[in-house]
Design a protein around this motif. Structure first.
Motif, PDB file in Angstrom:
ATOM      1  N   ALA A   1      15.152  13.126 -24.240  1.00  0.00           N
ATOM      2  CA  ALA A   1      14.026  13.281 -23.319  1.00  0.00           C
ATOM      3  C   ALA A   1      14.415  14.182 -22.154  1.00  0.00           C
ATOM      4  O   ALA A   1      15.505  14.045 -21.580  1.00  0.00           O
ATOM      5  N   ILE A   2      13.510  15.091 -21.804  1.00  0.00           N
ATOM      6  CA  ILE A   2      13.734  16.036 -20.708  1.00  0.00           C
ATOM      7  C   ILE A   2      12.779  15.688 -19.570  1.00  0.00           C
ATOM      8  O   ILE A   2      11.559  15.788 -19.731  1.00  0.00           O
ATOM      9  N   PRO A   3      13.281  15.258 -18.401  1.00  0.00           N
ATOM     10  CA  PRO A   3      12.400  14.944 -17.278  1.00  0.00           C
ATOM     11  C   PRO A   3      11.898  16.202 -16.590  1.00  0.00           C
ATOM     12  O   PRO A   3      12.553  17.249 -16.620  1.00  0.00           O
ATOM     13  N   SER A   4      10.721  16.098 -15.974  1.00  0.00           N
ATOM     14  CA  SER A   4      10.112  17.266 -15.335  1.00  0.00           C
ATOM     15  C   SER A   4       9.856  17.058 -13.848  1.00  0.00           C
ATOM     16  O   SER A   4       9.229  17.909 -13.221  1.00  0.00           O
ATOM     17  N   THR A   5      10.339  15.958 -13.276  1.00  0.00           N
ATOM     18  CA  THR A   5       9.984  15.597 -11.903  1.00  0.00           C
ATOM     19  C   THR A   5      11.233  15.353 -11.072  1.00  0.00           C
ATOM     20  O   THR A   5      12.156  14.678 -11.530  1.00  0.00           O
ATOM     21  N   GLU A   6      11.265  15.877  -9.856  1.00  0.00           N
ATOM     22  CA  GLU A   6      12.351  15.582  -8.925  1.00  0.00           C
ATOM     23  C   GLU A   6      12.016  14.321  -8.124  1.00  0.00           C
ATOM     24  O   GLU A   6      10.853  13.941  -7.984  1.00  0.00           O
ATOM     25  N   ILE A   7      13.053  13.681  -7.597  1.00  0.00           N
ATOM     26  CA  ILE A   7      12.905  12.426  -6.867  1.00  0.00           C
ATOM     27  C   ILE A   7      13.440  12.597  -5.459  1.00  0.00           C
ATOM     28  O   ILE A   7      14.569  13.075  -5.274  1.00  0.00           O
ATOM     29  N   ASP A   8      12.654  12.239  -4.463  1.00  0.00           N
ATOM     30  CA  ASP A   8      13.082  12.274  -3.062  1.00  0.00           C
ATOM     31  C   ASP A   8      13.549  10.882  -2.667  1.00  0.00           C
ATOM     32  O   ASP A   8      12.756   9.928  -2.632  1.00  0.00           O
ATOM     33  N   VAL A   9      14.853  10.757  -2.371  1.00  0.00           N
ATOM     34  CA  VAL A   9      15.460   9.455  -2.112  1.00  0.00           C
ATOM     35  C   VAL A   9      15.837   9.335  -0.642  1.00  0.00           C
ATOM     36  O   VAL A   9      16.518  10.212  -0.105  1.00  0.00           O
TER      37      VAL A   9
ATOM     38  N   THR B   1       9.779   3.932 -13.212  1.00  0.00           N
ATOM     39  CA  THR B   1      10.919   4.802 -12.938  1.00  0.00           C
ATOM     40  C   THR B   1      11.887   4.084 -12.020  1.00  0.00           C
ATOM     41  O   THR B   1      11.486   3.586 -10.960  1.00  0.00           O
ATOM     42  N   THR B   2      13.166   4.005 -12.390  1.00  0.00           N
ATOM     43  CA  THR B   2      14.184   3.396 -11.542  1.00  0.00           C
ATOM     44  C   THR B   2      15.403   4.307 -11.463  1.00  0.00           C
ATOM     45  O   THR B   2      15.804   4.907 -12.464  1.00  0.00           O
ATOM     46  N   VAL B   3      15.968   4.429 -10.269  1.00  0.00           N
ATOM     47  CA  VAL B   3      17.237   5.123 -10.045  1.00  0.00           C
ATOM     48  C   VAL B   3      18.078   4.224  -9.157  1.00  0.00           C
ATOM     49  O   VAL B   3      17.631   3.804  -8.079  1.00  0.00           O
TER      50      VAL B   3
ATOM     51  N   GLU C   1      17.841   2.681  -3.511  1.00  0.00           N
ATOM     52  CA  GLU C   1      17.350   2.526  -4.883  1.00  0.00           C
ATOM     53  C   GLU C   1      15.895   2.979  -4.976  1.00  0.00           C
ATOM     54  O   GLU C   1      15.103   2.758  -4.061  1.00  0.00           O
ATOM     55  N   THR C   2      15.561   3.634  -6.073  1.00  0.00           N
ATOM     56  CA  THR C   2      14.185   4.031  -6.350  1.00  0.00           C
ATOM     57  C   THR C   2      13.621   3.152  -7.461  1.00  0.00           C
ATOM     58  O   THR C   2      14.248   2.986  -8.507  1.00  0.00           O
ATOM     59  N   ASP C   3      12.447   2.564  -7.225  1.00  0.00           N
ATOM     60  CA  ASP C   3      11.809   1.690  -8.212  1.00  0.00           C
ATOM     61  C   ASP C   3      10.300   1.866  -8.074  1.00  0.00           C
ATOM     62  O   ASP C   3       9.695   1.344  -7.133  1.00  0.00           O
ATOM     63  N   VAL C   4       9.689   2.622  -9.005  1.00  0.00           N
ATOM     64  CA  VAL C   4       8.270   2.962  -8.925  1.00  0.00           C
ATOM     65  C   VAL C   4       7.581   2.560 -10.227  1.00  0.00           C
ATOM     66  O   VAL C   4       8.007   2.979 -11.313  1.00  0.00           O
ATOM     67  N   THR C   5       6.538   1.757 -10.129  1.00  0.00           N
ATOM     68  CA  THR C   5       5.722   1.387 -11.280  1.00  0.00           C
ATOM     69  C   THR C   5       4.325   1.957 -11.090  1.00  0.00           C
ATOM     70  O   THR C   5       3.721   1.788 -10.028  1.00  0.00           O
TER      71      THR C   5
END
Length: 214
Positions: free
Chosen positions: A38-46, A142-144, A159-163
């Motif tokens: 799987a190739i992700p297409s979105t960046e995450i601002d932490v 999405t979790t990081v 931590e990133t946790d988005v539903t």
């Protein structure tokens, strides 16, 4: 909002056709499992403790799924399937994927988990290979993991946790191996829908799987 409404209407039409009356008859229960990349297409601002924040550009990683549903023949040329599908994709993060900063110790691990109700339209007149189109709606998470980055007192990445509402759109093909058993190959867009919450990730999985009808 328009994209979400269109996907919902398309899936509703598929459900009505599958579950409705008419001369079509339910053929089989279908189970499937597989995996790929799987190739992700979105960046995450932490957020970073004591800093302005950091940006994570997650890399591609392995992806796996399981599914179960029903198949119904509509005509000699078309079959319709509806199934529940669960997927997990790995979001790999390395030191080069964090800006600014590098990992202090182990880099964070990330995942995209998705659960959807999916409709598939199969073209069965091609022979042993049956191409199909798919659309689905559900939920994506999405979790990081939290981690530390170099600089100053090694500030903490939160931590990133988005539903959020999620979905699938794609196409594939099924190759019949023996009676009831098929090899499937597909590509899709899966994850949060347009207009998603901040840091919700969308991926492009390419997968191979085995399906069995009984």
């Amino acid at each position: 909002m328009h994209v979400r409404s269109s996907a919902a209407v398309s899936l509703l039409v598929l459900l009505i056709v599958l579950l409705g009356g008419g001369r079509a008859e339910a053929q089989a229960v279908r189970v499937e499992a597989g995996g790929g990349w799987a190739i992700p297409s979105t960046e995450i601002d932490v957020p970073v403790q004591g800093e302005d924040g950091a940006q994570i550009d997650p890399g591609s990683g392995p992806s796996g799924y399981v599914a179960v549903g029903l198949m119904r023949r509509l005509t000699d040329n078309l079959s319709l399937g509806v199934r529940v599908r669960a997927q997990q994709s790995q979001l790999r993060v390395g030191s080069d994927d964090i800006s600014p900063g590098t990992c202090a110790g182990a880099c964070p691990e990330g995942r995209l988990r998705a659960l959807s109700l999916e409709g598939q339209l199969h073209l069965t007149s091609v022979g042993h290979i049956a191409p199909y189109f798919l659309v689905g709606l559900g939920v994506a998470r999405t979790t990081v993991d939290a981690a530390r980055i170099e600089g100053g007192n090694a500030p903490q990445l939160s931590e990133t946790d988005v539903t959020d509402a999620g979905g699938n759109v794609g196409f594939g093909a099924a190759l019949r191996l023996v009676r009831g058993l098929s090899l499937t190959a597909e590509t899709r867009v899966t994850g949060s829908l347009p207009g998603a919450k901040a840091n919700a990730v969308t991926t492009f999985p390419f997968t191979l799987g085995l399906s069995y009808e009984f």
